[in-house]
Design an enzyme around this catalytic site. Structure first.
Site, PDB file in Angstrom:
ATOM      1  N   SER A 254      -2.908  -3.895   0.466  1.00 41.24           N
ATOM      2  CA  SER A 254      -3.864  -4.163  -0.356  1.00 41.24           C
ATOM      3  C   SER A 254      -3.859  -3.775  -1.880  1.00 41.24           C
ATOM      4  CB  SER A 254      -5.434  -3.573  -0.080  1.00 41.24           C
ATOM      5  OG  SER A 254      -5.401  -2.166  -0.154  1.00 41.24           O
ATOM      6  N   LYS A 255      -4.430  -4.416  -2.475  1.00 37.17           N
ATOM      7  CA  LYS A 255      -4.070  -4.349  -4.051  1.00 37.17           C
ATOM      8  C   LYS A 255      -4.755  -2.862  -4.668  1.00 37.17           C
ATOM      9  CE  LYS A 255      -5.295  -8.650  -6.235  1.00 37.17           C
ATOM     10  NZ  LYS A 255      -6.274  -9.358  -6.545  1.00 37.17           N
TER      11      LYS A 255
END
Ligand code: GLU
Length: 327
Positions: A254-255
């Site tokens: 994930s970011k």
């Protein structure tokens, strides 16, 4: 078209910059198409106009070109093949939903003002909306067309009840689905646009795609897609769902924990060779412990039999090692 040639596609939605997982999907499609001397197509799936991100399509095309992935068909742009874009193909989808309604595989649901307000306020969950809409299932085929001219509607696909579906995935193996657990999905929205599921299946069929290789997150869509292929009486292509990319703590990449756009790695100075080599080994490897591959060698070596079923950790240390090697 030669009957035996394989045809693959990479079908991103322009909802963000190309993700490292997206590049891996594009690479695996490219390797397989090249290895079998087939064709690879780029298709931009942009029917969800609310989710479009400015410049995302540009970025997707630039990043794929950076990686050296060439497409074999599509509209010409500057000497290369550009993408097919679903928003350019909107007129195609209408005949197909009309056909499904005529064959009683789909039904239009008419929306009252109250109902539209409910939806706008989000007080109606998708499950409740499907249940509410089931009153439209038994429509009168003689009057339905006039009603559709005069009223706001969406179209839902009828998922057959009391049936189980066995899907044989190139990567995941046998996966069972109980169709009773699946709601009748919307295939045409009230603005007349097809939803992802509908446009995706119609285009894969029209573009004669033989192998659909995509991320794990699309596996739950399989029953809806197969019901659609069957409703049209179309041949079902082969599907392969690739393992997720994970953070080191095994959560989905994930970011928040990592950079995920290909562009950010290029900015940091990672080389094309290192990125391709590293991403290709996330979820695929040959027998033995070989790690260094050129693009041409990957095309020769790649096979779906050697793709793992479970997630692959995006190990930045390993990417750094590859990068030092190539520099
Ligand atoms: N448009 C989907 C996406 O953005 C891809 C779906 C598919 O490959 O079938 O990831």
């Amino acid at each position: 078209m030669n009957d035996k040639s394989v045809r693959l596609r990479f079908a991103p939605s322009p909802t963000g910059y190309l993700h490292v997982g997206g590049l891996r999907t594009a690479l695996y499609n490219y390797f397989y198409a090249k290895k079998l001397k087939g064709k690879l197509i780029l298709r931009i799936e942009d029917t969800d106009q609310n989710r479009l991100v400015n410049n995302a399509e540009h970025n997707l095309i630039d990043m794929l070109a950076w990686a050296g992935i060439k497409f074999d068909e599509g509209p010409h742009i500057g000497g290369a093949f550009g993408p097919y874009r679903q928003s350019d193909r909107l007129s195609i989808y209408k005949d197909f939903y009309i056909e499904l309604i005529k064959k009683n595989h789909a039904y239009p649901c008419f929306y009252s003002k109250k109902r539209l307000q409910h939806l706008e306020d989000s007080t109606l969950s998708p499950e409740d909306a499907t249940i509410e809409d089931s009153i439209f299932k038994n429509f009168n085929i003689n009057t339905i067309w006039e009603q559709m001219e005069n009223q706001n509607f969406v179209v839902r696909l009828k998922i057959p009840k009391n049936q189980k579906l066995l899907h044989k995935d190139l990567i995941k193996g046998s996966v069972h689905f109980d169709l009773n657990l699946i709601n009748d999905p919307i295939i045409i929205k009230s603005d007349g646009f097809p939803t992802y599921h509908f446009a995706n299946v119609i285009d894969d069929h029209l573009m004669e795609i033989t192998h659909i290789i995509r991320g794990d997150e699309w596996l739950p869509s399989i029953p809806k897609h197969i019901v659609l292929y069957k409703a049209f009486n179309w041949a079902i292509p082969q599907f392969g769902h690739l393992p997720l990319l994970l953070n080191s703590d095994k959560t989905k990449l994930s970011k928040r924990k990592n950079d995920v756009s290909v562009a950010s790695y290029i900015e940091k100075g990672y080389t094309r060779e290192a990125m391709i080599n590293f991403l290709s080994l996330l979820g695929w490897h040959e027998k033995g412990d070989r790690e260094i591959y050129s693009l041409t060698e990957l095309i020769q070596a790649f096979s779906f039999e050697r793709v793992n079923k479970s997630g692959a950790v995006f190990d930045i240390q390993k990417l750094n090692t590859f990068n030092s090697y190539y520099i």
